[in-house]
Structures are given as C-alpha cells and as structure tokens.
Scaffold this motif. Structure first.
Motif, PDB file in Angstrom:
ATOM      1  N   UNK A  47      -8.860  -7.027  -3.800  1.00  0.00           N
ATOM      2  CA  UNK A  47      -7.779  -6.982  -3.704  1.00  0.00           C
ATOM      3  C   UNK A  47      -6.816  -6.030  -4.123  1.00  0.00           C
ATOM      4  N   UNK A  48      -7.434  -5.982  -5.707  1.00  0.00           N
ATOM      5  CA  UNK A  48      -6.238  -4.596  -6.564  1.00  0.00           C
ATOM      6  C   UNK A  48      -6.559  -3.683  -5.566  1.00  0.00           C
ATOM      7  N   UNK A  49      -7.368  -3.194  -4.629  1.00  0.00           N
ATOM      8  CA  UNK A  49      -6.915  -1.728  -4.158  1.00  0.00           C
ATOM      9  C   UNK A  49      -5.878  -1.775  -2.682  1.00  0.00           C
ATOM     10  N   UNK A  50      -6.048  -2.438  -2.186  1.00  0.00           N
ATOM     11  CA  UNK A  50      -5.460  -3.248  -0.990  1.00  0.00           C
ATOM     12  C   UNK A  50      -3.925  -3.611  -1.125  1.00  0.00           C
ATOM     13  N   UNK A  51      -4.069  -3.544  -3.273  1.00  0.00           N
ATOM     14  CA  UNK A  51      -2.256  -4.250  -2.911  1.00  0.00           C
ATOM     15  C   UNK A  51      -1.597  -3.422  -3.390  1.00  0.00           C
ATOM     16  N   UNK A  52      -2.189  -2.246  -3.959  1.00  0.00           N
ATOM     17  CA  UNK A  52      -1.768  -0.979  -4.161  1.00  0.00           C
ATOM     18  C   UNK A  52      -1.449  -0.240  -3.221  1.00  0.00           C
ATOM     19  N   UNK A  53      -2.725  -0.188  -2.078  1.00  0.00           N
ATOM     20  CA  UNK A  53      -2.443   0.428  -0.817  1.00  0.00           C
ATOM     21  C   UNK A  53      -0.642  -0.250  -0.066  1.00  0.00           C
ATOM     22  N   UNK A  54      -1.035  -1.440  -0.205  1.00  0.00           N
ATOM     23  CA  UNK A  54       0.417  -1.673   0.060  1.00  0.00           C
ATOM     24  C   UNK A  54       1.623  -1.290   0.050  1.00  0.00           C
ATOM     25  N   UNK A  55       1.700  -0.712  -1.001  1.00  0.00           N
ATOM     26  CA  UNK A  55       2.474  -0.384  -1.244  1.00  0.00           C
ATOM     27  C   UNK A  55       3.324   1.044  -0.937  1.00  0.00           C
ATOM     28  N   UNK A  56       4.230   1.421  -0.294  1.00  0.00           N
ATOM     29  CA  UNK A  56       4.450   2.723  -0.100  1.00  0.00           C
ATOM     30  C   UNK A  56       5.659   3.433  -0.748  1.00  0.00           C
ATOM     31  N   UNK A  57       5.146   4.594  -0.481  1.00  0.00           N
ATOM     32  CA  UNK A  57       6.448   5.612  -1.730  1.00  0.00           C
ATOM     33  C   UNK A  57       7.842   6.645  -1.046  1.00  0.00           C
ATOM     34  N   UNK A  58       8.579   6.403  -1.268  1.00  0.00           N
ATOM     35  CA  UNK A  58       9.879   6.797  -0.289  1.00  0.00           C
ATOM     36  C   UNK A  58       9.558   8.216  -0.805  1.00  0.00           C
ATOM     37  N   UNK A  59       9.521   9.572   0.336  1.00  0.00           N
ATOM     38  CA  UNK A  59       9.378  10.979  -0.041  1.00  0.00           C
ATOM     39  C   UNK A  59      11.180  11.570  -0.163  1.00  0.00           C
ATOM     40  N   UNK A  60      11.290  12.207  -1.498  1.00  0.00           N
ATOM     41  CA  UNK A  60      12.447  12.633  -1.264  1.00  0.00           C
ATOM     42  C   UNK A  60      12.782  13.670  -2.288  1.00  0.00           C
ATOM     43  N   UNK A  61      13.216  14.934  -1.223  1.00  0.00           N
ATOM     44  CA  UNK A  61      13.060  16.028  -1.923  1.00  0.00           C
ATOM     45  C   UNK A  61      15.047  16.963  -1.698  1.00  0.00           C
ATOM     46  N   UNK A  62      15.964  16.410  -1.657  1.00  0.00           N
ATOM     47  CA  UNK A  62      16.904  16.529  -2.445  1.00  0.00           C
ATOM     48  C   UNK A  62      18.036  16.653  -3.578  1.00  0.00           C
ATOM     49  N   UNK A  63      16.924  16.793  -4.350  1.00  0.00           N
ATOM     50  CA  UNK A  63      17.080  16.475  -6.033  1.00  0.00           C
ATOM     51  C   UNK A  63      17.146  18.475  -6.667  1.00  0.00           C
ATOM     52  N   UNK A  64      17.086  17.931  -8.076  1.00  0.00           N
ATOM     53  CA  UNK A  64      16.641  19.055  -9.040  1.00  0.00           C
ATOM     54  C   UNK A  64      15.898  18.567 -10.101  1.00  0.00           C
TER      55      UNK A  64
END
Ligand SMILES: Cc1cc2nc3c(=O)[nH]c(=O)nc-3n(C[C@H](O)[C@H](O)[C@H](O)COP(=O)(O)O)c2cc1C
Length: 338
Positions: A47-64
């Motif tokens: 469940x530790x592994x699955x819980x972490x995998x369930x969150x996804x990250x927003x890819x953002x590259x218009x910044x400094x």
C-alpha cells in the motif's frame, strides 16, 4: 560506485533475506518478517508503494528554476537534502547477518554524514543494537538520531540521556513497535504510550524528541499537545500492522491538522525515487526517511553504496524540482500534484 555490482553483491550477501528486486515493492518478500519484507499479507508494504504511485506530478517548464535548492533545516542543522536514513536493526534475524550490527550502524551513519544528512539508528532485544548506533553516532560527531523502542518511559529517558551524552542531534521512539513480541519475550516490555507518557519523556530530556510511527490525525495532535518536536508518519515500512493505508494517503490529512504547530512532520515507507520525495514534500512533509534502499546500498557497497543511493535520490529530486518549477525544498507547492 557501479549500480549493477552493488546490487549483485547485496544479493549475494543477503543470502535470500532480500532479493534486491529491480523495484523494491514488497511483492516477493510478502510476509517475510523477520526478514526484509512486510508483515502478514504484505499489504501495508504494498500500500505504501501504491499510494505514492497514485499521486502524479504536473510537468511545468515555463519558468526560471534551473538550480533548485535542496537544503533542509532540521532542529537548526542544515541537511544537504531532505532525506534522512531510517533506523534499521536486527541484522542477524532480518538480513541473515549480512553485516554485524556495529558495521551496519557505522556504515549508514557515516555514509549519510558524508552525503550531508543524518541517519537514525535502531534498538532491539539485544543491547548491541542500541549501543552500536550510539557508538556510530558518537564517531560521526553526533550526526545521527537513535530511535528507542517504546519501552517504559523511565527507561526511554535513561537511553535518551545516553543519546544526549553521545552528542546526538535528537532522539526518538518508534511507537508503532508497541506490540513487538521479540522485545517482550526478551523481558524488555514495550507498549503504547499515553499523551502523558510522551509529555513526561519530553519534560525529562533536553534534545529534540521524535515520535516515529504516527498514522492518524488524532495521534499527531496528541504528539503536538505533548510537546513532541517531530513526528514520522510511518507504518514501519509495512512491518507493524497488516492492512494499514500507505503513508502518502494519510500524510496530507495529518500535515494539514498540525500545520500551525512548531512540530515537524516527516514521513517514510516505500520511498524509492526523487519524484517520490518531491510528492511527499508537496503533500506536507518537511523531510523524508528511506529504509530498505539504504540497507541494500550498505550491504552491497558499504559507505560508497550508501552514498550511491543518496546521490541517485539527490539527482532525481533535482530533476523533478526543475521539471515542476520548484525552486526550494523549504517551499514546495501543493499545486505540483495533478
Ligand atoms: C529490517 C528492518 C529493520 C528495522 N528496524 C527498525 C528499528 O530498529 N527501529 C525503527 O524505528 N524502525 C525500524 N525499521 C523501520 C524503518 O525505520 C523504516 O520505517 C522503514 O524501513 C521505511 O520503509 P522503507 O524500508 O520502505 O523505506 C526497520 C525496517 C526494516 C526493513
């Protein structure tokens, strides 16, 4: 050090206690406690592994943001990255004696110190476990945190004072080891602690006090009210109770409930990559701990192996911070989670 060599060496030395799988996810080692696995069905580890995998990250590259700041402050000490080593003990019965208790403590504490962070050390039925940790911490100039089993409060205070004398930056208890039979069988009873017990321990000690093994909001609030300096949201890597949620699932509720308190919120269990670290910081943690990956590094490559594991996490965290537009570990936005 060479990753493949480190893994092959670790696999040989563990003699089956840990298979050093391509992904350390608790599947193959389900139920292997003693051993390196998760307790019972192994559900809490998975469940530790699955819980972490369930969150996804927003890819953002218009910044400094191109050179993120990974530094993190822990009780006035600056760490090079927000990743500490978790306490691991019982080498004889958990790792087929892949290393001695003393060698292990020395390796992980000095490996973490060299990487600019600190390692926790363990406790167990044999006094060798706690003493090995203290000796390693003393040798590293205090850069370590001994974690004491939830023994009688008076005994915890005695051991905490030994930690203070060794120069440790803090001490803690793994309160989720409250039903550990091998302690009770060895005539060293452990058990749950009341809010009053926690306040008593805090009152009678002088270095910061950490409670490791908190999984619910009410218990985090009890720790805050008792004056605890940091909690670790942890299910002991799935080794305390079968069928608990993953730590990433409960962390946001806990972090929100105690956000106004001076108490730090740390988290561990199932963290395998820099992206995992960043997700947990975004969910409200101030820092994270890693357990099994560090053990694989120590057994497979000694101090260099520990450094290799921490280097990999540092590089992955740096990349993930750039690709989410996160400038500082001390200010990770919840908005980077999709
Ligand atoms: C073999 C083994 C022994 C452990 N011994 C201790 C211990 O003595 N004290 C403690 O606080 N936690 C102990 N833990 C739990 C770790 O500190 C940590 O919470 C857990 O390993 C984190 O999960 P991860 O291994 O998936 O990163 C142990 C874990 C393992 C795998």
């Amino acid at each position: 050090m060479d990753w493949k060599l480190m893994q092959t060496t670790a696999r040989e030395k563990f003699k089956g206690a840990c298979r050093v799988c391509p992904v350390c996810n608790g599947v193959v080692c389900s139920g292997e406690v003693p051993g390196m696995g998760g307790l019972g069905s192994g559900a809490s580890f998975r469940n530790n592994i699955a819980a972490l995998a369930a969150f996804k990250l927003n890819l953002r590259t218009v910044h400094s943001v191109s050179q993120p700041d990974l530094r993190c402050s822990v009780f006035g000490h600056e760490l090079a990255l927000p990743v500490l080593g978790a306490a691991i003990g019982g080498l004889a019965f958990n790792m087929n004696g892949a290393m001695s208790e003393a060698d292990y403590a020395q390796t992980v504490v000095s490996g973490c110190a060299q990487a600019g962070t600190v390692c926790m050390t363990g406790d167990g039925p044999s006094p060798v476990t706690f003493e090995s940790g203290l000796a390693a911490i003393r040798q590293a100039g205090g850069k370590g945190i001994p974690i004491i089993k939830p023994r009688d409060p008076e005994r915890i205070v005695e051991l905490a004072r030994q930690a203070e004398a060794a120069g440790a930056i803090a001490f803690g208890i793994d309160i989720d080891a409250a039903a550990l039979v091998n302690m009770t069988n060895a005539g060293q009873p452990v058990g749950p602690k009341s809010k009053q017990d926690l306040a008593y321990i805090k009152r009678h000690t002088s270095i910061p006090f950490i409670v490791k093994g908190i999984m619910t909001v009410d218990e985090a609030e009890a720790c805050r009210d008792a004056g605890v300096d940091a909690i670790v949201v942890s299910n002991h890597g799935g080794r305390a109770l079968d069928h608990t949620p993953g730590t990433a699932e409960v962390l946001p509720y806990i972090a929100e409930a105690v956000a106004e308190a001076p108490m730090q919120v740390w988290v561990d269990s199932g963290i395998r990559s820099g992206a995992d670290v960043l997700k947990l910081l975004a969910l409200g943690a101030n820092a994270v701990l890693i357990g099994r990956p560090l053990a694989q590094g120590a057994v497979g490559g000694g101090v260099d192996g520990v450094a290799t594991i921490l280097d990999k996490l540092r590089n992955e965290l740096t990349t993930a911070m750039i690709l989410t537009g996160t400038a500082r570990v001390s200010e990770v936005s919840a908005d980077i989670i999709w």
